[in-house]
Design a protein around this motif. Structure first.
Motif, short mmCIF file in Angstrom:
data_model
loop_
_atom_site.label_atom_id
_atom_site.label_comp_id
_atom_site.label_asym_id
_atom_site.label_seq_id
_atom_site.Cartn_x
_atom_site.Cartn_y
_atom_site.Cartn_z
N VAL A 113 13.81 -8.43 -5.42
CA VAL A 113 12.38 -8.53 -6.04
C VAL A 113 11.32 -9.03 -5.25
N ILE A 114 11.63 -10.17 -4.81
CA ILE A 114 10.56 -10.93 -4.04
C ILE A 114 10.31 -10.17 -2.90
N SER A 115 10.95 -9.44 -2.03
CA SER A 115 10.71 -8.70 -0.88
C SER A 115 9.81 -7.42 -1.19
N THR A 116 10.33 -6.92 -2.46
CA THR A 116 9.63 -5.67 -2.93
C THR A 116 7.86 -6.03 -3.37
N LEU A 117 8.03 -7.20 -3.94
CA LEU A 117 6.63 -7.58 -4.33
C LEU A 117 5.85 -8.00 -3.13
N HIS A 118 6.50 -8.57 -2.04
CA HIS A 118 5.68 -8.81 -1.02
C HIS A 118 5.11 -7.55 -0.19
N TYR A 119 5.94 -6.55 -0.28
CA TYR A 119 5.55 -5.23 0.18
C TYR A 119 4.28 -4.80 -0.72
N PHE A 120 4.52 -4.90 -1.77
CA PHE A 120 3.42 -4.45 -2.88
C PHE A 120 2.24 -4.90 -2.62
N SER A 121 2.35 -6.49 -2.15
CA SER A 121 1.18 -7.30 -1.93
C SER A 121 0.45 -6.73 -0.80
N LYS A 122 1.03 -6.43 0.46
CA LYS A 122 0.32 -5.73 1.55
C LYS A 122 -0.35 -4.52 1.36
N VAL A 123 0.35 -3.73 0.53
CA VAL A 123 -0.34 -2.42 -0.05
C VAL A 123 -1.61 -2.73 -0.92
N VAL A 124 -1.54 -3.63 -1.64
CA VAL A 124 -2.74 -3.91 -2.84
C VAL A 124 -3.91 -4.36 -1.69
N ASP A 125 -3.37 -5.23 -0.63
CA ASP A 125 -4.48 -5.90 0.27
C ASP A 125 -5.21 -4.36 0.90
N GLU A 126 -4.42 -3.53 1.34
CA GLU A 126 -5.07 -2.60 1.85
C GLU A 126 -5.75 -1.64 0.88
N LEU A 127 -5.44 -1.33 -0.30
CA LEU A 127 -6.26 -0.87 -1.20
C LEU A 127 -7.57 -1.35 -1.57
N ASN A 128 -7.43 -2.81 -1.42
CA ASN A 128 -8.65 -3.65 -1.71
C ASN A 128 -9.65 -3.33 -0.72
N VAL A 129 -9.12 -3.24 0.86
CA VAL A 129 -10.37 -3.04 1.65
C VAL A 129 -11.02 -1.43 1.23
N LEU A 130 -10.17 -0.57 0.77
CA LEU A 130 -10.78 0.68 0.54
C LEU A 130 -11.49 0.65 -0.64
N HIS A 131 -11.26 -0.05 -1.70
CA HIS A 131 -12.20 -0.30 -2.71
C HIS A 131 -13.53 -1.12 -2.54
N THR A 132 -13.42 -1.86 -1.41
CA THR A 132 -14.60 -2.65 -1.34
C THR A 132 -15.71 -1.60 -0.38
N GLU A 133 -15.13 -0.98 0.41
CA GLU A 133 -15.82 0.19 1.12
C GLU A 133 -16.38 1.36 0.02
N LEU A 134 -15.56 1.60 -1.03
CA LEU A 134 -16.22 2.50 -2.03
C LEU A 134 -17.37 1.74 -2.92
N ALA A 135 -16.88 0.61 -3.04
CA ALA A 135 -18.08 -0.08 -3.84
C ALA A 135 -19.43 -0.01 -3.17
N LYS A 136 -19.39 -0.27 -1.71
CA LYS A 136 -20.68 -0.36 -0.84
C LYS A 136 -21.11 1.07 -0.95
N GLN A 137 -20.13 2.14 -0.61
CA GLN A 137 -21.04 3.52 -0.85
C GLN A 137 -21.54 3.75 -2.07
N LEU A 138 -20.99 3.29 -3.19
CA LEU A 138 -21.57 3.68 -4.35
C LEU A 138 -22.82 2.91 -4.70
N ALA A 139 -22.94 1.58 -4.19
CA ALA A 139 -24.14 1.02 -4.15
C ALA A 139 -25.27 1.80 -3.43
N ASP A 140 -25.16 2.23 -2.23
CA ASP A 140 -25.96 2.87 -1.53
C ASP A 140 -26.25 4.36 -1.92
N THR A 141 -25.23 5.04 -2.22
CA THR A 141 -25.59 6.76 -2.60
C THR A 141 -25.79 6.97 -3.83
#
Length: 668
Positions: free
Chosen positions: A82-110
């Motif tokens: 379970v610990i190793s699975t959650l570590h992998y999910f944490s990396k995935v969520v970090d990558e998603l966080n980058v995408l969500h941050t970029e999307l937030a900037k685009q929504l603000a500008d466009t």
């Protein structure tokens, strides 16, 4: 697209009522557009805020997934898988966080910025021009400028024209009309342009929103390749297997619950098996709720229900809500027995090794009461320190059970020569030869009534006896004693001392056979083993030709005295040579007689004590006949002063003289 409604600029100068009516329609449309734009902007700002919150939430989620490994769970750390699975999910969520941050900037500008610009630029411009147009076309202004000029122009005389005055008035009228015309044209143009700009303002933010979402999903699809799909599939399989295990376990728990609820109502009854409880006497650990007796004053007490458990050689108590238990009593070398307390059932008392009364507890049933007593007895013997405490406890309790089981091994006593005597039988037979008959061993119930109490202390402590006899006894500094209560000590032909330890005494039903002594020995030893009573009071047993006296070895105080004529039976144990007992018949205040058996352990063989008692009885008999007494004295050796009979089989050195250094208490 359908045609856009417009205001005719050519009609702005004329400013007819029809034009004014159409203008009011455009103004109402602009007001509605302003309200809608404000509401739309709020919705878009909410979407943008939610996207920003999504960025913060995914960031926090990633941190929490990593923190699972550091949690100090009470039942142990989480599963490594379970610990190793959650570590992998944490990396995935970090990558998603980058995408969500970029999307937030685009929504603000466009999305948010265009609608704000439309509101601040176009709608604000229309609102400003409306104010200017209203100011230019208001009645007051018209009266002051255009109407005043027209009034002057209308009053110009027809006959006498003044060209100069006329030119000035005409110029004034033209200026007022030009100013009104300019404001009208600007206002009409703004309203006409607003009809186009509102369409752009409604679609441009949504276009930016759509492009931002599409870009987000495209990058997300590129980021999560086939490896992510396989990982998610394996996690789904693991979750499914856990779910299957949960369903199986839930079914087992439902079955166990139904089975437990289908039990007899007796399970909930505190003392349902009081008649014949199934008692486990081999316990070396015990736990459960007991009532603890607490003294709250000189005579007042309270009872508190607490959870007790044994831990090694300690009795622990844990109140409700407490994290851990506390020490209540050290059980090593303690004794425990059932007691009567405040008219409550199933009470027992724990006594410390020095004899001080300890705590009193109450169990809820007879089974619990006896199991607690047995468990504490086993622990007090320090069985828990052995390699196999369960086996040792079983062996000791089997020995105790064998001791309380009626046996016929004492019948061997009848076949071997022994000084143990049935006094009544010897008096009746005299010199007659009686043929041997088959020995019939009576049942235990015929000898001793069931449930007869056993007394483990024969006399008061020596200090109390001294207080009672302080006025009639004097001790000189040379160790010599004199006792006016027993003057026969000077005249006795027999005087023999033995070191003994009192084991117990109990009332008996008959003194016709020595079997009653053997049965009393069996019950006394069994009771001591069951109740863990090891301490015994040491005394000196003085056998004379008239009495049996128990003397305190330290103070020389007589603890008990029995007339030799009242001793009707005496015998030593066949197997344990140091056990000896005798039956005493004593008169009662009611006019009847009572029979009691006293059991002792001697430092020497019990047969020697029986021999001395038998010799004392013979002396009593021959004292009635001077010739027989003379013959007995000739056959027995005397001391140098000719006073006391010396026994042929002298006891050990420890028997012949008092033990000066031996303590009054000894261990069995």
């Amino acid at each position: 697209m359908p045609a856009v409604d417009k205001l005719l600029l050519e009609e702005a100068l004329q400013d007819s009522p029809q034009t004014r009516s159409l203008l009011s329609v455009f103004e109402e449309d602009a007001g509605t557009l302003t309200d809608y734009t404000n509401q739309l902007l709020q919705a878009m700002q909410r979407v943008y805020g939610a996207q920003n919150e999504m960025c913060l939430a995914t960031q926090q989620l990633s941190k929490q997934l990593l923190a699972y490994e550091k949690q100090n769970f009470a039942l142990g750390k989480g599963d490594e898988e379970v610990i190793s699975t959650l570590h992998y999910f944490s990396k995935v969520v970090d990558e998603l966080n980058v995408l969500h941050t970029e999307l937030a900037k685009q929504l603000a500008d466009t999305m948010v910025l265009p609608i704000i610009q439309f509101r601040e630029k176009d709608l604000t411009e229309v609102s400003t021009l409306k104010d200017l147009f209203g100011l230019a076309s208001s009645d007051v202004c018209l009266f002051l400028e255009h109407d005043l000029s027209m009034a002057k122009y209308s009053r110009l005389p027809k006959k006498k024209e003044n060209e100069k005055v006329k030119a000035e008035i005409v110029k004034e009228v033209a200026a007022a009309r030009r100013k009104q015309h300019l404001s009208s044209l600007q206002y009409y143009c703004a309203l006409n342009a607003l009809q186009y700009r509102k369409r752009v303002a409604m679609m441009e933010p949504m276009l930016g929103f759509a492009h931002g979402q599409i870009n987000f999903f495209k990058k997300g699809a590129e980021m999560f390749s086939q490896s992510m799909d396989s990982f998610l599939s394996s996690v789904a399989d693991m979750v499914q297997s856990i779910q299957v295990e949960l369903e199986v376990e839930a079914e087992k728990m439902r079955a166990s619950q139904q089975e437990l609820l289908s039990l007899d109502e007796a399970v909930y009854t505190p003392d349902f098996d009081v008649a014949a409880p199934q008692i486990n006497r081999n316990l070396i650990q015990k736990a459960g709720y007991l009532n603890l007796r607490n003294k709250t004053g000189l005579v007042s007490t309270t009872w508190e229900r607490l959870y007790f458990f044994t831990q090694g050689g300690n009795l622990m108590c844990q109140p409700r809500g407490a994290v851990a238990g506390g020490l209540i009593q050290d059980l090593d070398n303690c004794s425990v027995m059932a007691v009567d307390c405040e008219d409550r059932r199933y009470c027992f008392q724990i006594t410390t090794p020095n004899g001080k009364a300890g705590i009193i507890l109450q169990a809820e049933s007879r089974k619990e009461n006896e199991e607690w007593i047995c468990a504490i007895n086993n622990i007090s013997r320090q069985i828990y320190l052995t390699d196999n405490p369960e086996a040792v406890a079983i062996k000791l309790n089997q020995t105790a059970l064998q001791a309380v089981t009626p046996v016929t091994s004492f019948a061997k006593k009848q076949e071997s020569p022994c000084p143990s005597q049935n006094v009544k039988g010897s008096e009746m037979e005299n010199d007659k030869i009686v043929p041997k008959a088959t020995v019939v061993i009576p049942e235990a119930e015929q000898l001793i009534a069931p449930g007869t109490p056993i007394q483990f202390d024969i006399v008061l402590p020596a200090t109390e006896f001294l207080d009672q006899n302080r006025g009639g006894r004097r001790t000189n500094p040379f160790g010599e004693t004199e006792d006016a209560t027993f003057p026969e000590a000077e005249d006795s032909l027999l005087q023999q001392m033995f070191i003994v330890r009192f084991l117990g005494s109990m009332a008996v039903k008959t003194d016709n056979t020595t079997e009653v002594i053997y049965e009393a020995m069996r019950q006394v030893l069994a009771a001591r083993a069951i109740h863990n009573i090891f301490r015994m009071t040491e005394s000196h047993l003085m056998v004379t030709s008239q009495t049996l006296r128990l003397i305190d070895p330290q103070t020389q105080v007589t603890r008990a005295n029995f007339e030799l004529t009242s001793v009707t039976q005496f015998a030593a144990h066949q197997e344990n040579k140091r056990l000896v007992g005798f039956v005493v018949r004593l008169p009662e205040s009611t006019g009847g007689e009572s029979l009691s058996t006293y059991v002792f352990e001697s430092n020497s063989e019990g047969e020697k004590i029986c021999y001395a008692i038998n010799l004392g009885k013979e002396i009593i008999e021959v004292q009635k006949d001077p010739e027989a007494l003379a013959q007995l004295m000739l056959s027995m050796p005397l001391t140098n002063d000719g006073k006391y009979v010396l026994l042929n089989d002298q006891p050990d050195d420890s028997d012949g003289s008092p033990s000066e250094n031996r303590g009054a208490e000894s261990e069995a």
